[in-house]
Write a protein that holds these residues in place. Structure first.
Motif, PDB file in Angstrom:
ATOM      1  N   THR A   6       0.912  -0.990  -0.031  1.00 26.81           N
ATOM      2  CA  THR A   6       0.156   0.066   0.022  1.00 26.81           C
ATOM      3  C   THR A   6       0.764   1.332   0.070  1.00 26.81           C
ATOM      4  O   THR A   6       0.733   2.277  -0.657  1.00 26.81           O
ATOM      5  N   LEU A   7       1.949   1.168   0.835  1.00 27.25           N
ATOM      6  CA  LEU A   7       2.724   2.464   0.799  1.00 27.25           C
ATOM      7  C   LEU A   7       3.489   2.671  -0.330  1.00 27.25           C
ATOM      8  O   LEU A   7       4.022   4.001  -0.668  1.00 27.25           O
ATOM      9  N   ALA A  10       1.116   4.177  -2.588  1.00 25.24           N
ATOM     10  CA  ALA A  10       0.861   5.531  -2.198  1.00 25.24           C
ATOM     11  C   ALA A  10       2.313   6.691  -2.551  1.00 25.24           C
ATOM     12  O   ALA A  10       2.145   7.729  -3.096  1.00 25.24           O
ATOM     13  N   LYS A  14       1.938   9.787  -5.132  1.00 24.05           N
ATOM     14  CA  LYS A  14       2.289  11.114  -4.690  1.00 24.05           C
ATOM     15  C   LYS A  14       2.715  11.848  -6.036  1.00 24.05           C
ATOM     16  O   LYS A  14       2.518  13.095  -5.873  1.00 24.05           O
ATOM     17  N   GLU A  23      -2.250  14.814   1.782  1.00 22.20           N
ATOM     18  CA  GLU A  23      -1.132  14.075   2.944  1.00 22.20           C
ATOM     19  C   GLU A  23      -0.911  12.633   2.603  1.00 22.20           C
ATOM     20  O   GLU A  23      -1.748  12.015   2.181  1.00 22.20           O
ATOM     21  N   THR A  24       0.202  12.310   3.061  1.00 23.69           N
ATOM     22  CA  THR A  24       0.669  10.865   2.863  1.00 23.69           C
ATOM     23  C   THR A  24      -0.291   9.903   3.222  1.00 23.69           C
ATOM     24  O   THR A  24      -0.721   8.773   2.951  1.00 23.69           O
ATOM     25  N   GLU A  25      -0.899  10.429   4.601  1.00 22.44           N
ATOM     26  CA  GLU A  25      -1.805   9.322   5.229  1.00 22.44           C
ATOM     27  C   GLU A  25      -2.958   9.051   4.249  1.00 22.44           C
ATOM     28  O   GLU A  25      -3.631   8.014   4.185  1.00 22.44           O
ATOM     29  N   ALA A  28      -2.348   7.173   1.419  1.00 21.56           N
ATOM     30  CA  ALA A  28      -2.346   5.575   1.802  1.00 21.56           C
ATOM     31  C   ALA A  28      -3.741   5.036   1.707  1.00 21.56           C
ATOM     32  O   ALA A  28      -4.066   3.966   1.233  1.00 21.56           O
ATOM     33  N   ALA A 117     -16.788  10.170   0.213  1.00 20.12           N
ATOM     34  CA  ALA A 117     -17.841  10.277   1.054  1.00 20.12           C
ATOM     35  C   ALA A 117     -17.608   9.958   2.695  1.00 20.12           C
ATOM     36  O   ALA A 117     -18.163  10.564   3.549  1.00 20.12           O
ATOM     37  N   ASP A 118     -16.664   9.215   2.884  1.00 22.40           N
ATOM     38  CA  ASP A 118     -16.347   8.654   4.145  1.00 22.40           C
ATOM     39  C   ASP A 118     -15.501   9.449   4.709  1.00 22.40           C
ATOM     40  O   ASP A 118     -15.052   9.793   6.030  1.00 22.40           O
ATOM     41  N   ASN A 119     -14.621  10.197   3.954  1.00 22.12           N
ATOM     42  CA  ASN A 119     -13.373  11.266   4.338  1.00 22.12           C
ATOM     43  C   ASN A 119     -13.582  12.617   3.532  1.00 22.12           C
ATOM     44  O   ASN A 119     -12.731  12.867   2.832  1.00 22.12           O
ATOM     45  N   PRO A 120     -14.629  13.393   4.416  1.00 22.67           N
ATOM     46  CA  PRO A 120     -14.727  14.523   3.654  1.00 22.67           C
ATOM     47  C   PRO A 120     -13.356  15.658   3.576  1.00 22.67           C
ATOM     48  O   PRO A 120     -13.324  16.437   2.761  1.00 22.67           O
ATOM     49  N   GLU A 121     -12.481  15.308   4.390  1.00 19.12           N
ATOM     50  CA  GLU A 121     -11.233  16.084   4.364  1.00 19.12           C
ATOM     51  C   GLU A 121     -10.527  15.772   3.078  1.00 19.12           C
ATOM     52  O   GLU A 121      -9.728  16.679   2.482  1.00 19.12           O
ATOM     53  N   ARG A 124     -12.191  17.932   0.323  1.00 15.79           N
ATOM     54  CA  ARG A 124     -11.762  19.280   0.566  1.00 15.79           C
ATOM     55  C   ARG A 124     -10.205  19.708  -0.204  1.00 15.79           C
ATOM     56  O   ARG A 124     -10.255  20.648  -0.792  1.00 15.79           O
TER      57      ARG A 124
ATOM     58  N   GLU B 780       3.960  16.341   8.319  1.00 21.56           N
ATOM     59  CA  GLU B 780       2.647  16.247   8.391  1.00 21.56           C
ATOM     60  C   GLU B 780       1.981  16.191   9.634  1.00 21.56           C
ATOM     61  O   GLU B 780       0.947  16.680  10.026  1.00 21.56           O
ATOM     62  N   TRP B 877       0.192   5.109  11.838  1.00 29.28           N
ATOM     63  CA  TRP B 877       0.487   5.588  10.479  1.00 29.28           C
ATOM     64  C   TRP B 877       1.965   5.813  10.677  1.00 29.28           C
ATOM     65  O   TRP B 877       2.669   5.278   9.778  1.00 29.28           O
ATOM     66  N   GLU B 911       0.664  -5.130   6.863  1.00 25.35           N
ATOM     67  CA  GLU B 911       1.276  -5.441   5.507  1.00 25.35           C
ATOM     68  C   GLU B 911       2.296  -4.789   5.198  1.00 25.35           C
ATOM     69  O   GLU B 911       3.420  -5.342   4.874  1.00 25.35           O
TER      70      GLU B 911
END
Lengths: 159, 922
Positions: A6-7, A10, A14, A23-25, A28, A117-121, A124, B780, B877, B911
């Protein structure tokens, strides 16, 4: 190509212009809905005149972007196909066919919408990125610069 | 931890002593040198011009020349301000300095050629030059440095001025002993040309924002500057402070000279030696004090303390002179004046200009430095004449005047100190837009004639807008217009006209309102119309409703029935019978009919059936019906529906309505909402909705739940909790448990410092993509943590102030960021300031602040330990990012740690750890 973690995904996402401000999070999270798929030579990712329902990031291989039978340009590693497919319902102006065996990350539009929908951030930040892009295109003096910044790899963005 | 500050150990030590940050040495050195040259030229020229004047004219002619200086200062400053309209500051300084260099060269030629008036022109011109040049250098310094830098570096720059004064004396002495006084003019011309070159170099370092702000302001002139100063309380206070300072200083200087003369009566040589020694020692003391203490005092005690030192010292000197009148008292008073005026007081006064916009600063500073200070000097001289010649007071009378002058000066400084904080606050304030207020202002500006014209026209959309504007202004349309609108063809315009009639209870529309009931309008509007009819004529309205109850219009019958229930008696019983039939009518259960019934529930009087109907309606599958049922729940403030409403937050079609209903229920819903927040919300959005509900209700229990939510699992929810708490604090500050917030703040600060330690440890490593990813993730996290610190601060201090400060600190605007930091330094209590500011200061990434060591016992970590700590940190994280970069770290025993993470409850950590272990094996 080995399956990417996953990373690792990500990290590659990027570099996509649309996601650069995230943001990196958050990347991910998007990486977690990205599917790594292998494409055989000659296989098509999208067809001209049909809506494109996913964004593809090329991890390996090359794609020819065609209008009719005419080859317009090719897309390679690190570049995206259907950058705006996540937001745009319009039929694709070109088709993309693998000119050699390839691996791509696929982000499906519906999965992406669920994530938003689950992460409005994320919504934005995406809005900010889109607005910035529109402003870059509309601002006199900046509009003459190529629409794709040097760091970006989104030649398929205008499709 | 390795520090990223460049330079050798000695250089770093010197920078630490002088409080110079990396990248500031060059600008600071240039500014200090520039000021030194400027002041040196002033001192040397003053000596030269005095000597040349007195060698050609009588001393009795000096006052005429001084008068000419005073008169010309106004003219020169007026021209200078006009020039400032055309040229940016750096160009302005360069232009004037080259011009002045040329003038000095011409004067030198004139003197050499024996042109007698040259000495007069020189004397007058030096008088102006002496106030113009230092002001220009300080103006450049104000534009190059941010407020925070100014606070650290003004003392160092000012010490250049003190050194320059000594240098100027030596130059004059050197020229005098070699009979080459005129040569000082050429030296001054050379210095001015060098100064112009320095200004050119420094102009590249001026803050971009200042130039941007300089645009589109009033054109500068002497009169405009005066008006500007008079228009702002802050500027008026600065003027008053400068004015009183100049007067007290002149009086003290006189006292000093008078006492010294009396002490060395007749001994001219002893007097000269005394003055020489005094000024020599004072210059050394002032320089050392300035370099070593000014900056530290300003940072430790703030600008306020810096401003108080000189008046208090002079006040004490005045008291000493009153009590003893001995030489020691005069030395104390004049010594304090000379020591602090050019060091701490100068730096503090220059800092006062920092929060001002660049254009205002340029305009005001030259006016105050040159015109006001000269004017104050003149007034002080007149005052002395008045005291000594007219009132024939003795020396002690002047001491009294000193003490009396210090009192209003201290009071001015007291006010100025507070005004400085307010001005800083204003410099970072972001305006609040109140749409309602703006609309009101716009609508008020629209003429009544224009509104009438629109109402008489045929444009329905314009008519609707005109009615809306009239409603906003609570103005009633003319009856003529209203009747025309009610007869119009547009249902929307008719409806709006009725809304005006009902809202303003305009009498005489019973018949039209009764007819309008039959139109296709919303339940609420029908309900209000019935209320209007009852108010107009109760008996007739009841008769009408009874008729409607058994009439053919089912919707109208149901609405009338509910209204009659509130009348009580037999009529209510009859209405109930009809209503029960309507509510249980399953013959034609269309969504539209169910929606109407659902909405009517909200108007039912209290009865056992009401909750039953509401419960049924809230389980309907049609969003249209659900929406109406939710509205009824809100209207009834039905706490029994809370749990169902919370469930409905997960339904995107009615999410917003459910939230509004919970907010309407208010305090009784808090327990259910807080309970739901404790469980895992169906989505981040639903979680945010729950927080918003708590923020709107904002009672004690809601506040506790919001404080708990500051530790919510997602950043977005924590942010929402912070925002909602800020709203609660704004409405009712006393609801916040400050102790708990303090504890939370301290936790966040500690975590922030810990993350700073980790970031410092990994940031100098080879930049492989995975390590860069880890560095980015840590940065961050650090930025998120800073935001959380501000959420807590916003609960302890006015939240708008904290919000604006946070905004500018996160912005790319250096000047505003600096003002925000300076504002926080003045606003935060000492225990917060000490811990928070080092987190926010720029250039802090590579350095672990003292507060982290002293308060939390943190020490710099080597890279290997940082990676190990990341892998064991309770932050999934950062654990995942640590594991991601771990194989490239070359840390011993990392494999074991990665193995341990395979059992981690977080899927991403598992993972990443497995992938990392495989990469290590490969």
């Amino acid at each position: 190509m080995d399956s990417l973690s996953t990373l690792d995904r990500a990290l590659r996402l990027k570099k996509v212009e649309l996601f650069q401000n995230l943001e990196t999070e958050t990347l991910a999270l998007i990486a977690s809905i990205a599917e790594q798929i292998d494409i055989a030579e000659g296989e098509s990712l999208c067809d001209e005149g049909r809506p494109q329902l996913a964004l593809f990031l090329v991890l390996e291989g090359k794609f020819d972007m065609l209008r009719g039978s005419a080859r317009l340009f090719s897309i390679g590693v690190g570049e995206t196909i259907g950058n705006w497919a996540l937001f745009d319902d319009q039929p694709s102006l070109v088709s993309s066919t693998a000119s050699e065996a390839a691996t791509v990350l696929r982000i499906d539009r519906e999965d992406f919408y669920d994530l938003l929908a689950d992460n409005p951030e994320i919504t934005r930040t995406m809005f900010q990125a889109l607005f910035q892009r529109v402003r870059t295109l509309l601002t006199p003096g900046i509009s003459n610069t190529p629409p794709v910044p040097a760091t970006s790899t989104t030649r398929g963005g205008s499709l | 931890m390795s520090e990223s500050v460049p330079g050798t150990t000695n250089q770093r030590g010197l920078r630490a002593l002088l409080k110079i940050e990396p990248g500031e040495a060059w600008s600071t050195g240039l500014l200090a040198g520039y000021l030194a040259l400027g002041i040196a030229s002033v001192i040397a020229l003053k000596a030269a011009s005095d000597s040349l004047f007195l060698s050609r004219f009588e001393a009795s002619q000096l006052p005429y020349a001084d008068l000419a200086v005073t008169a010309l200062v106004g003219v020169v400053v007026g021209l200078y301000l006009k020039l400032s309209n055309r040229l940016p500051l750096a160009r302005l300084v360069q232009f004037t300095q080259v011009l002045m260099a040329g003038l000095f060269a011409l004067l030198w030629y004139g003197l050499a050629a024996g042109w007698a008036p040259a000495a007069i022109v020189l004397y007058v011109w030096v008088g102006i030059y002496a106030v113009l040049v230092p002001s220009q250098v300080w103006s450049i310094a104000n534009s190059v440095l941010t407020t925070r830098q100014a606070k650290r570096l003004f003392s160092l720059i000012g010490s250049g001025g003190i050194a320059g004064a000594a240098m100027g004396g030596r130059i004059a002495n050197f020229a005098g002993t070699r009979n080459a006084t005129e040569a000082v003019l050429l030296a001054a011309a050379a210095i001015l040309l060098l100064g112009a070159a320095i200004a050119a170099v420094l102009s590249r370092r001026m803050l971009a924002t200042n130039e941007r702000r300089a645009a589109a302001k009033e054109r500068a002139s002497l009169l405009a500057s005066f008006r500007l100063v008079m228009s702002q309380r802050y500027l008026r206070l600065i003027t008053a402070s400068l004015f009183l300072s100049a007067i007290v200083s002149t009086l003290v200087k006189f006292q000093f000279k008078a006492v010294a003369k009396a002490s060395f009566a007749g001994d001219q040589a002893a007097l000269t030696t005394f003055f020489g020694d005094f000024y020599g020692y004072i210059a050394v003391f002032s320089f050392v004090f300035h370099v070593l203490f000014t900056s530290r005092l300003l940072r430790l005690f703030g600008l306020g303390a810096g401003l108080f030192v000189l008046p208090l010292a002079l006040g004490l000197g005045g008291v000493a002179l009153l009590t003893s009148a001995g030489l020691w008292a005069a030395v104390v008073a004049r010594g304090a004046d000379q020591s602090f005026r050019h060091s701490l007081d100068r730096a503090s006064n220059e800092l006062l200009y920092m929060p001002l916009a660049a254009r205002v600063r340029t305009q005001v500073k030259s006016f105050l430095d040159i015109v006001v200070s000269r004017f104050a000097d003149g007034i002080a001289s007149l005052l002395l004449l008045l005291l000594l010649e007219v009132l024939t007071l003795a020396s002690s009378g002047v001491s009294w005047a000193v003490v009396l002058g210090v009192i209003p000066w201290v009071a001015t400084v007291w006010l100025l100190r507070r005004e400085y904080v307010d001005t800083l606050r204003a410099s970072i304030e972001r305006p609040e837009l109140n749409p309602e207020e703006i609309l009101k202002r716009i609508s008020a500006s629209e003429g009544a004639a224009r509104i009438a014209e629109t109402l008489e026209g045929s444009d329905h959309a314009a008519q609707e807008t005109a009615i809306d504007w009239m409603r906003l202004n609570q103005a009633a349309p003319e009856e003529l217009h209203l009747r025309a609108l009610l007869k119009g063809t547009s249902p929307a315009v008719r409806q709006k006209a009725f809304e005006v009639i009902v809202e303003q209870r305009l009498p005489g529309y019973f018949k039209q309102a009764a007819e309008h009931l039959e139109d296709d309008i919303a339940v609420e509007e029908r309900w209000k119309l019935l209320g209007y009819l009852e108010a107009e004529d109760g008996a007739e309205a009841e008769q009408l409703m009874q008729a409607l109850l058994v009439g053919p219009n089912r919707e109208l019958a149901a609405t009338a029935g509910v209204r009659l229930l509130h009348h009580g008696g037999a009529i209510a019983e009859e209405a109930m019978t009809h209503l029960k039939a309507a509510m249980s009518d399953a013959a034609e259960p269309t969504a539209e009919w169910r929606a109407l019934r659902a909405r009517l529930i909200g108007f039912l009087p209290d009865s056992p059936e009401r909750l039953e109907y509401l419960g049924q309606a809230l389980t309907d599958e049609e969003p249209e019906v659900l929406r109406e049922a939710i509205e009824s729940a809100a209207a009834l403030r039905a706490v029994e529906a809370s749990e169902r409403l919370i469930e409905l937050l997960g339904n995107p079609a009615v999410r917003r309505e459910a939230r509004t209903a919970l907010e309407a229920i208010g305090a009784p819903a808090v327990a259910a909402v807080a309970g739901a927040l404790g469980r895992v919300p169906p989505s981040e959005q639903a979680g945010n909705d729950l927080l918003r509900v708590l923020g709107t209700i904002g009672d004690g229990d809601a506040t506790v739940a919001l404080l708990n939510a500051l530790d919510a699992p997602t950043f977005a929810m924590r942010r929402m909790a912070g925002r909602c708490l800020a709203r609660v604090v704004e409405r009712a500050p006393s609801r916040i448990d400050r102790t708990r917030v303090e504890q939370g703040l301290r936790r966040e600060i500690q975590a922030s410092y810990q993350e700073r330690v980790l970031l410092s440890a990994v940031q100098d490593r080879a930049e492989t993509p995975r390590i860069v990813f880890l560095q980015t993730a840590l940065r961050e996290r650090s930025s998120q943590r800073t935001k959380r610190v501000f959420w807590h601060l916003a609960l302890l201090y006015p939240w708008r102030e904290m919000r604006d400060a946070a905004y500018w600190i996160d912005s790319g605007d250096d000047a505003s960021r600096s003002n925000a930091l300076e504002f926080l330094e003045t606003r935060l209590a000492n225990e917060h300031r000490r811990l928070v500011l080092p987190l926010l200061e720029p250039n802090g990434d590579g350095v672990l602040p003292d507060a982290a060591r002293e308060e939390f016992g943190l020490i710099p970590l080597p890279y290997e330990n940082a990676v190990r700590r990341l892998l064991t940190r309770p932050d999934p994280w950062l654990q995942a990012c640590g594991a991601y970069a771990a194989p490239e770290s070359g840390v011993d025993g990392i494999g074991e740690l990665l193995k341990g993470l395979r059992e981690n409850p977080d899927a991403l950590v598992r993972e990443t750890a497995i992938a990392a272990a495989e990469r290590m094996r490969a």
